[in-house]
Write an enzyme that holds these catalytic residues in place. Structure first.
Site, PDB file in Angstrom:
ATOM      1  N   ILE A  10      11.894  -8.576 -13.064  1.00 42.07           N
ATOM      2  CA  ILE A  10      11.597  -7.139 -12.932  1.00 42.07           C
ATOM      3  C   ILE A  10      10.123  -6.971 -12.594  1.00 42.07           C
ATOM      4  O   ILE A  10       9.248  -7.366 -13.382  1.00 42.07           O
ATOM      5  CB  ILE A  10      11.904  -6.385 -14.243  1.00 42.07           C
ATOM      6  CG1 ILE A  10      13.342  -6.645 -14.691  1.00 42.07           C
ATOM      7  CG2 ILE A  10      11.644  -4.885 -14.082  1.00 42.07           C
ATOM      8  CD1 ILE A  10      13.665  -6.135 -16.086  1.00 42.07           C
ATOM      9  N   ASP A  62      -0.199  -9.379  -8.719  1.00 41.80           N
ATOM     10  CA  ASP A  62      -0.399  -8.137  -7.960  1.00 41.80           C
ATOM     11  C   ASP A  62       0.473  -8.236  -6.713  1.00 41.80           C
ATOM     12  O   ASP A  62       0.233  -9.082  -5.836  1.00 41.80           O
ATOM     13  CB  ASP A  62      -1.883  -8.006  -7.580  1.00 41.80           C
ATOM     14  CG  ASP A  62      -2.175  -6.679  -6.894  1.00 41.80           C
ATOM     15  OD1 ASP A  62      -1.257  -6.112  -6.261  1.00 41.80           O
ATOM     16  OD2 ASP A  62      -3.320  -6.218  -6.993  1.00 41.80           O
ATOM     17  N   ASN A  89      10.715  -2.885  -8.724  1.00 41.08           N
ATOM     18  CA  ASN A  89      10.483  -1.592  -9.392  1.00 41.08           C
ATOM     19  C   ASN A  89       9.015  -1.172  -9.388  1.00 41.08           C
ATOM     20  O   ASN A  89       8.720   0.015  -9.471  1.00 41.08           O
ATOM     21  CB  ASN A  89      11.009  -1.708 -10.837  1.00 41.08           C
ATOM     22  CG  ASN A  89      10.428  -0.639 -11.746  1.00 41.08           C
ATOM     23  OD1 ASN A  89      10.882   0.509 -11.718  1.00 41.08           O
ATOM     24  ND2 ASN A  89       9.400  -0.981 -12.512  1.00 41.08           N
ATOM     25  N   TYR A 159       3.307   8.765  -0.324  1.00 40.16           N
ATOM     26  CA  TYR A 159       4.287   8.197  -1.268  1.00 40.16           C
ATOM     27  C   TYR A 159       5.677   8.232  -0.629  1.00 40.16           C
ATOM     28  O   TYR A 159       6.408   7.247  -0.638  1.00 40.16           O
ATOM     29  CB  TYR A 159       4.257   9.024  -2.556  1.00 40.16           C
ATOM     30  CG  TYR A 159       5.177   8.559  -3.655  1.00 40.16           C
ATOM     31  CD1 TYR A 159       4.836   7.469  -4.461  1.00 40.16           C
ATOM     32  CD2 TYR A 159       6.381   9.214  -3.928  1.00 40.16           C
ATOM     33  CE1 TYR A 159       5.670   7.053  -5.502  1.00 40.16           C
ATOM     34  CE2 TYR A 159       7.221   8.809  -4.956  1.00 40.16           C
ATOM     35  CZ  TYR A 159       6.859   7.732  -5.741  1.00 40.16           C
ATOM     36  OH  TYR A 159       7.686   7.319  -6.764  1.00 40.16           O
ATOM     37  N   LYS A 163       8.328   5.228   0.375  1.00 43.37           N
ATOM     38  CA  LYS A 163       9.697   5.175  -0.149  1.00 43.37           C
ATOM     39  C   LYS A 163      10.732   5.201   0.987  1.00 43.37           C
ATOM     40  O   LYS A 163      11.778   4.565   0.886  1.00 43.37           O
ATOM     41  CB  LYS A 163       9.922   6.328  -1.137  1.00 43.37           C
ATOM     42  CG  LYS A 163       9.050   6.231  -2.397  1.00 43.37           C
ATOM     43  CD  LYS A 163       9.364   4.986  -3.217  1.00 43.37           C
ATOM     44  CE  LYS A 163       8.625   4.930  -4.531  1.00 43.37           C
ATOM     45  NZ  LYS A 163       8.968   3.749  -5.347  1.00 43.37           N
TER      46      LYS A 163
END
Ligand SMILES: NC(=O)c1ccc[n+]([C@@H]2O[C@H](COP(=O)([O-])OP(=O)(O)OC[C@H]3O[C@@H](n4cnc5c(N)ncnc54)[C@H](OP(=O)(O)O)[C@@H]3O)[C@@H](O)[C@H]2O)c1
Length: 241
Positions: A10, A62, A89, A159, A163
């Protein structure tokens, strides 16, 4: 799929949704691999999981750095020998009003939310292909859903671009993997409680009426992961009522 003994990687597992998902999959018996930049927080999540006698390890990475991803994935394979599920995520928010004169903010969202996920996926994909098995779960956002209503998008231009980029990658990847046993899900949540907005310096970043509970969003992720092997959830959109 039963998560017992499955290795679940994750990214962005130090806080927020990633942490909530990590705790849930650990309770299901998964071996949880926690990836993020802040060692102190990662260590706390690992210790919380270990305290419940569940297995977890953390890797400081990172995801804007493709060499760091390469090294991290190598170390994950050294430690766990396999990877079953990748949850892309990790993410950052950029508020257009705050970032208007700050190109580095725009660079950061695209490099983290899009390129970081793409690079992480490419590092693991050859292994999934070799095994003809695996699950790639991409956390996107309703700002990356194609049919989002007009009039609501001004604050998230960069943003949203990041996405939409990862939404496009997710769709193309699923096309590529058609006919294999590798699943790809695009997850499109609306706003939920986390440190995402505070980390970006936004005013009133918590307890907003449009925010879902992180736990509730994490439950949806767990639901998708625990479907039978031959059931693919291509896309999930969740929003606050
Ligand atoms: N909260 C919302 O309203 C909302 C809505 C839709 C979608 N999402 C998406 O949900 C995902 C999780 O966000 P969240 O709301 O849980 O936010 P959060 O609490 O701020 O968590 C973000 C996580 O990403 C990690 N991260 C950020 N930059 C990174 C980098 N360069 N390399 C590695 N890890 C990095 C952070 O850890 P470190 O800082 O320790 O690296 C942290 O663990 C993101 O993709 C976000 O865009 C959130």
């Amino acid at each position: 799929m039963k998560l017992k003994d499955k290795v679940v990687v994750i990214t962005g597992a130090s806080q927020g949704l990633g942490k909530a998902v990590a705790l849930k999959v650990a309770r299901e018996g998964a071996k949880v691999v926690l990836v993020a930049r802040t060692e102190k927080l990662l260590k706390e999540v690992k210790e919380k999981i270990n305290k419940d006698r569940r297995e977890a390890e953390y890797f400081v990475c990172d995801i804007r750095d493709s060499d760091a991803i390469k090294k991290t994935v190598k170390r994950i394979f050294e430690k766990f020998k396999t990877i079953d599920i990748l949850v892309n995520n990790a993410g950052v928010w950029s508020d257009e009003e705050l970032e208007i004169n700050k190109p580095e903010g725009r660079k950061n969202v695209v490099e983290t939310n899009a390129l970081g996920h793409i690079n992480f996926t490419y590092e693991i994909l050859p292994y999934f292909k070799k095994r003809n098995r695996g699950y790639i779960f991409n956390v996107i956002s309703t700002s990356g859903v194609g049919d989002i209503p007009d009039g609501n998008n001004a604050a998230w231009k960069s943003y949203g671009a990041s996405k939409w980029a990862i939404a496009g990658f997710t769709k193309a990847l699923r096309d590529e993997l058609k006919g294999t046993k590798i699943k790809v899900t695009g997850f499109f949540p609306g706003g939920f409680e986390s440190n995402l907005y505070a980390n970006a310096g936004r005013k009133n970043p918590h307890n907003q009426p449009w925010m879902m509970k992180t736990e509730d969003v994490a439950d949806v992720v767990l639901f998708a992961m625990t479907r039978p092997e031959d059931v693919l959830i291509e896309k999930i959109v969740v929003a606050k009522m």
